[in-house]
Design a protein around this motif. Sequence first.
Motif, PDB file in Angstrom:
ATOM      1  N   ILE A 111       0.777  -1.093   0.019  1.00  0.00           N
ATOM      2  CA  ILE A 111       0.038   0.160  -0.175  1.00  0.00           C
ATOM      3  C   ILE A 111       0.935   1.290  -0.010  1.00  0.00           C
ATOM      4  O   ILE A 111       0.603   2.065  -0.748  1.00  0.00           O
ATOM      5  CB  ILE A 111      -0.855  -0.048   1.104  1.00  0.00           C
ATOM      6  N   TYR A 112       1.955   1.375   0.881  1.00  0.00           N
ATOM      7  CA  TYR A 112       2.699   2.358   0.819  1.00  0.00           C
ATOM      8  C   TYR A 112       3.387   2.909  -0.638  1.00  0.00           C
ATOM      9  O   TYR A 112       3.484   3.775  -0.850  1.00  0.00           O
ATOM     10  CB  TYR A 112       3.748   2.096   1.758  1.00  0.00           C
ATOM     11  N   HIS A 113       3.963   1.719  -1.209  1.00  0.00           N
ATOM     12  CA  HIS A 113       4.612   1.960  -2.468  1.00  0.00           C
ATOM     13  C   HIS A 113       3.436   2.439  -3.624  1.00  0.00           C
ATOM     14  O   HIS A 113       3.883   3.311  -4.210  1.00  0.00           O
ATOM     15  CB  HIS A 113       5.381   0.564  -2.934  1.00  0.00           C
ATOM     16  N   ILE A 114       2.386   1.978  -3.543  1.00  0.00           N
ATOM     17  CA  ILE A 114       1.345   2.478  -4.426  1.00  0.00           C
ATOM     18  C   ILE A 114       1.123   3.885  -4.217  1.00  0.00           C
ATOM     19  O   ILE A 114       0.919   4.742  -5.154  1.00  0.00           O
ATOM     20  CB  ILE A 114      -0.152   1.499  -4.084  1.00  0.00           C
ATOM     21  N   LEU A 115       0.964   4.281  -2.766  1.00  0.00           N
ATOM     22  CA  LEU A 115       0.427   5.632  -2.540  1.00  0.00           C
ATOM     23  C   LEU A 115       1.535   6.772  -2.745  1.00  0.00           C
ATOM     24  O   LEU A 115       1.460   7.624  -3.174  1.00  0.00           O
ATOM     25  CB  LEU A 115      -0.019   5.846  -1.068  1.00  0.00           C
ATOM     26  N   THR A 116       2.808   6.307  -2.621  1.00  0.00           N
ATOM     27  CA  THR A 116       3.746   7.274  -2.502  1.00  0.00           C
ATOM     28  C   THR A 116       4.886   7.196  -3.605  1.00  0.00           C
ATOM     29  O   THR A 116       5.675   7.984  -3.820  1.00  0.00           O
ATOM     30  CB  THR A 116       4.672   6.927  -1.335  1.00  0.00           C
ATOM     31  N   LYS A 117       4.324   6.597  -4.704  1.00  0.00           N
ATOM     32  CA  LYS A 117       5.407   6.433  -5.920  1.00  0.00           C
ATOM     33  C   LYS A 117       5.508   7.634  -6.638  1.00  0.00           C
ATOM     34  O   LYS A 117       6.628   7.793  -7.375  1.00  0.00           O
ATOM     35  CB  LYS A 117       4.714   5.208  -6.715  1.00  0.00           C
ATOM     36  N   ASP A 118       4.593   8.643  -6.615  1.00  0.00           N
ATOM     37  CA  ASP A 118       4.364  10.003  -7.488  1.00  0.00           C
ATOM     38  C   ASP A 118       4.518  11.092  -6.278  1.00  0.00           C
ATOM     39  O   ASP A 118       4.387  12.292  -6.743  1.00  0.00           O
ATOM     40  CB  ASP A 118       3.116  10.015  -8.354  1.00  0.00           C
ATOM     41  N   MET A 119       4.801  10.820  -5.040  1.00  0.00           N
ATOM     42  CA  MET A 119       4.801  11.960  -4.065  1.00  0.00           C
ATOM     43  C   MET A 119       6.232  12.688  -4.133  1.00  0.00           C
ATOM     44  O   MET A 119       7.375  12.083  -4.638  1.00  0.00           O
ATOM     45  CB  MET A 119       4.763  11.277  -2.517  1.00  0.00           C
ATOM     46  N   PRO A 120       6.229  13.741  -4.031  1.00  0.00           N
ATOM     47  CA  PRO A 120       7.311  14.837  -4.032  1.00  0.00           C
ATOM     48  C   PRO A 120       8.436  14.406  -2.850  1.00  0.00           C
ATOM     49  O   PRO A 120       7.916  14.105  -2.093  1.00  0.00           O
ATOM     50  CB  PRO A 120       6.821  16.266  -3.705  1.00  0.00           C
ATOM     51  N   VAL A 121       9.568  14.461  -3.428  1.00  0.00           N
ATOM     52  CA  VAL A 121      10.683  14.149  -2.345  1.00  0.00           C
ATOM     53  C   VAL A 121      11.326  15.342  -1.985  1.00  0.00           C
ATOM     54  O   VAL A 121      11.600  16.450  -2.935  1.00  0.00           O
ATOM     55  CB  VAL A 121      11.886  13.280  -3.148  1.00  0.00           C
ATOM     56  N   PRO A 122      11.720  15.671  -0.763  1.00  0.00           N
ATOM     57  CA  PRO A 122      12.356  17.060  -0.484  1.00  0.00           C
ATOM     58  C   PRO A 122      13.655  17.215  -1.136  1.00  0.00           C
ATOM     59  O   PRO A 122      14.483  16.474  -1.453  1.00  0.00           O
ATOM     60  CB  PRO A 122      12.507  16.817   1.041  1.00  0.00           C
ATOM     61  N   ASN A 123      14.011  18.474  -1.316  1.00  0.00           N
ATOM     62  CA  ASN A 123      15.229  18.694  -1.894  1.00  0.00           C
ATOM     63  C   ASN A 123      16.309  19.161  -1.083  1.00  0.00           C
ATOM     64  O   ASN A 123      17.551  19.762  -1.375  1.00  0.00           O
ATOM     65  CB  ASN A 123      15.175  19.803  -3.140  1.00  0.00           C
ATOM     66  N   MET A 124      15.878  19.098   0.546  1.00  0.00           N
ATOM     67  CA  MET A 124      17.018  19.320   1.377  1.00  0.00           C
ATOM     68  C   MET A 124      16.202  18.559   2.661  1.00  0.00           C
ATOM     69  O   MET A 124      15.266  18.807   2.960  1.00  0.00           O
ATOM     70  CB  MET A 124      17.001  20.756   1.755  1.00  0.00           C
ATOM     71  N   MET A 125      17.182  18.006   3.388  1.00  0.00           N
ATOM     72  CA  MET A 125      16.755  17.027   4.560  1.00  0.00           C
ATOM     73  C   MET A 125      17.479  17.676   5.874  1.00  0.00           C
ATOM     74  O   MET A 125      18.764  17.965   5.699  1.00  0.00           O
ATOM     75  CB  MET A 125      16.735  15.678   4.435  1.00  0.00           C
TER      76      MET A 125
END
Length: 213
Positions: A111-125
Amino acid sequence: MAEVPFIAIEGPIGIGKTSLAKKLSVHFDFHLLKEIVEENPFLGKFYDDIDEWSFQTEMFFLCNRFKQLEDIETKYLNENKAVIADYHISKNMIFAKRTLQADKFEKYEQIYHILTKDMPVPNMMIYLHAGLDTILERIRNRGRDIEQNIKPSYLAQLAQDYKAYMNEFELLHPNIPVIRINGDEKDFVRHQDDLEDIIEHVNKHLKNATVLK
């Protein structure tokens, strides 16, 4: 076109993620994204009995964080408005791996991978970390009732899980800067100099990434 800033702050429970996110959002005039915590109806039961309530707790967090990030992407990042968050959704896997039994983790991971595959990744952590004594003290100081039954052994293991997670994050995303802040040495809530030092580090990375106008 310059990349719109999307900064995520991560670290163990009680380390000060929300406090720092608030201060940086004010300083840089970035939109503040706060995770839903106390609204989780399963969280108190989870800390009392992790095995019994872990799946319900993790699914609530996953669905709510997915919705939050979906809204943030649409209303802010796609509109070239900078965002600073006191979490990133990838943290869900840290907790799920630690708390879920194998059969439920397999379902959760799908479920996690289905939901997050297109989520934005931060450009600073920004990664906040500290020893167990510091974490316990900060949890006591903020006085959330639902956190008073957290076992120190759970917090200690979680801190190790976060360390491994951040090391993996840097390997997977070598172009995303990670600012590591030792909470045993810096207290940005009580000491303005510590906060200004963090601001300086963030500002340097923003300028290096040419994300400031």
